[in-house]
Design an enzyme around this catalytic site. Structure first.
Site, mmCIF file in Angstrom:
data_model
loop_
_atom_site.group_PDB
_atom_site.id
_atom_site.type_symbol
_atom_site.label_atom_id
_atom_site.label_comp_id
_atom_site.label_asym_id
_atom_site.label_seq_id
_atom_site.Cartn_x
_atom_site.Cartn_y
_atom_site.Cartn_z
ATOM 1 N N LYS A 42 45.703 52.318 48.429
ATOM 2 C CA LYS A 42 46.835 52.815 47.647
ATOM 3 C C LYS A 42 46.916 54.349 47.742
ATOM 4 C CE LYS A 42 47.745 48.613 46.713
ATOM 5 N NZ LYS A 42 47.282 47.787 45.619
HETATM 6 C C1 LIG Z 1 47.102 46.436 45.010
HETATM 7 C C2 LIG Z 1 48.073 45.651 44.215
HETATM 8 C C3 LIG Z 1 47.709 44.944 43.064
HETATM 9 C C4 LIG Z 1 46.277 44.743 42.630
HETATM 10 O O1 LIG Z 1 45.542 45.883 42.493
HETATM 11 P P1 LIG Z 1 43.934 45.825 42.596
HETATM 12 O O2 LIG Z 1 43.522 47.192 42.177
HETATM 13 O O3 LIG Z 1 43.589 45.503 44.005
HETATM 14 O O4 LIG Z 1 43.465 44.767 41.645
HETATM 15 C C5 LIG Z 1 48.702 44.318 42.327
HETATM 16 N N1 LIG Z 1 49.989 44.374 42.713
HETATM 17 C C6 LIG Z 1 50.373 45.006 43.830
HETATM 18 C C7 LIG Z 1 51.827 45.039 44.184
HETATM 19 C C8 LIG Z 1 49.425 45.659 44.620
HETATM 20 O O5 LIG Z 1 49.819 46.267 45.747
#
Ligand SMILES: *Cc1c(COP(=O)(O)O)cnc(C)c1O
Length: 397
Positions: free
Chosen positions: A196
């Site tokens: 991210k």
């Molecule tokens: C990455 C992501 C999540 C989950 O996040 P984590 O930190 O991996 O638990 C949920 N929704 C979307 C759209 C994501 O891209």
């Protein structure tokens, strides 16, 4: 530059594969973590408050609540929205499974509403069509980093008394009609997974303007207990009350120190992601078989992902074959996402499956995610363009 595809034994565009996303850590990020590791508070200390406050300021929200990951952020939001057995929440199918799983954690039922064909963002008309007397919330997903149409969604939520949640895990740093992502829904959730925009290893955050929702989420992340360890320390008290069944999904102080350090770099990183996207836009405007997703004029796109749709009617190959050919050229392409309602769990438990969201399903057959991350050089971007051009030319009808 064209010529024999690497998958057919030709020379690949790149020797070492370019990943589709990658974190960026500098010495100052590492130093910030080490400083906390040498301090008294490894968890539930001052860095949590500091990160929450800085994050809330960044997105223009009153409150931010740090949790252990983006999935926990969604779970906390569903808890705060009081989702329970018998309740429905409307969810986009074009997302990671966690956006729907959070409804199920609370005993609720996710109801999939189809997406807009050009942006693949949840379509407010489809949302309205899926409303029932049991609907309690909408989980909108800012897919790829483009904010959803929050004015239209807000209007539906207000008319029907629903809680509007933004799964903004792709969209930190973006904006809608000049308003920052994180301030566009009743609650907005973020992830700090390494792919991210900013990372804490694992980590998550929920932002809201409602102090009551924020308090509920603070209780949720700490076993259902109303005070935390540091508050009791300050009061010189050992007393605490567990008022509901909560969880332990706290974020540590050293992770929050990393988050704070990363947050300072976020504006520059978003700008670089946008620059890379513009380079792709310019290149693909000359390739009629490659169609980037449409970006509305009233948003600033944060570009967690850059997704192209292939015009398969003009190609002698399927998406799967184009994907394999690009991987062979050394480009770490990906596919986001398998529609959530295709997963065996949702078919078996909720009778979901193909046919439920035809727009998302048709798009899924054509999608490929290209690499975009701030540390990519312009030469890396050019390699991706060269590889895409080489592969689609080779497969042209
Ligand atoms: C990455 C992501 C999540 C989950 O996040 P984590 O930190 O991996 O638990 C949920 N929704 C979307 C759209 C994501 O891209």
């Amino acid at each position: 530059m064209s010529g024999k595809l690497a998958i057919d034994g030709g020379t690949p565009v790149r020797d070492r594969r370019l990943p589709y996303g990658r974190q960026w850590l500098d010495d100052d990020d590492i130093a910030a973590v080490v400083e906390v590791l040498r301090s008294d508070w490894l968890t539930t200390g001052p860095k949590v408050d500091e990160f929450e406050q800085a994050f809330a300021v960044f997105v223009g929200a009153r409150e931010a609540v740090a949790v252990s990951n983006g999935t926990a952020a969604l779970h906390a939001a569903m808890y705060a929205a009081d989702i329970g057995p018998g309740d429905e929440a409307i969810v986009s199918p074009m997302t990671f499974a966690a956006s729907a799983n959070c409804v199920v954690y609370q005993g609720g039922t996710p109801v999939f509403a189809d997406v807009d064909a050009d942006t693949l963002l949840i379509d407010p008309v489809q949302v309205e069509a899926k409303i029932t007397p049991r609907t309690k919330a909408i989980v909108a997903v800012d897919y790829t980093g483009q904010p959803c149409d929050y004015d239209a969604l807000r209007d539906i939520a207000d008319r029907l008394g629903l809680t509007l949640v933004a799964d903004a895990c792709h969209a930190i740093g973006g904006s809608y009609k000049g308003r920052p992502v994180g301030s566009l829904a009743d609650m907005s959730t973020f992830s700090f997974h390494p792919v991210k925009h900013i990372t804490t290893g694992e980590g998550g955050m929920i932002t809201t303007d409602d102090p009551e929702l924020a308090q509920r989420m603070r209780v949720f992340r700490n076993h259902g207990i109303t005070t935390d360890h540091r508050q009791r320390e300050r009061q010189g008290s050992w007393l605490y009350g567990m008022v509901d069944l909560g969880y332990n999904c706290r974020l540590t102080d050293f992770q929050c120190a990393l988050g704070l350090s990363q947050l300072r770099k976020l504006p520059g990183w978003v700008a670089r992601r946008q620059e890379i996207a513009t380079r792709y836009d310019v290149a693909f405007a000359k390739m009629p078989t490659v169609e980037p997703l449409r970006v509305r004029g009233d948003v600033s796109h944060a570009y967690h992902l850059y997704v192209i749709c292939l015009d398969l009617t003009r190609l002698r190959a399927t998406r799967t074959e184009v994907f394999a050919a690009l991987r062979a050229e050394g480009i770490g392409v990906n596919v986001h996402y398998i529609p959530v309602h295709y997963h065996p769990f949702y078919r078996e438990r909720f009778g979901a499956g193909p046919g439920l969201c035809p727009v998302a399903e048709a798009a899924y057959e054509q999608l490929i995610t290209l690499p975009v991350f701030p540390r990519m050089s312009n030469d890396d971007v050019a390699d991706v363009v060269t590889a895409v051009h080489k592969v689609v030319e080779a497969y042209l009808r």
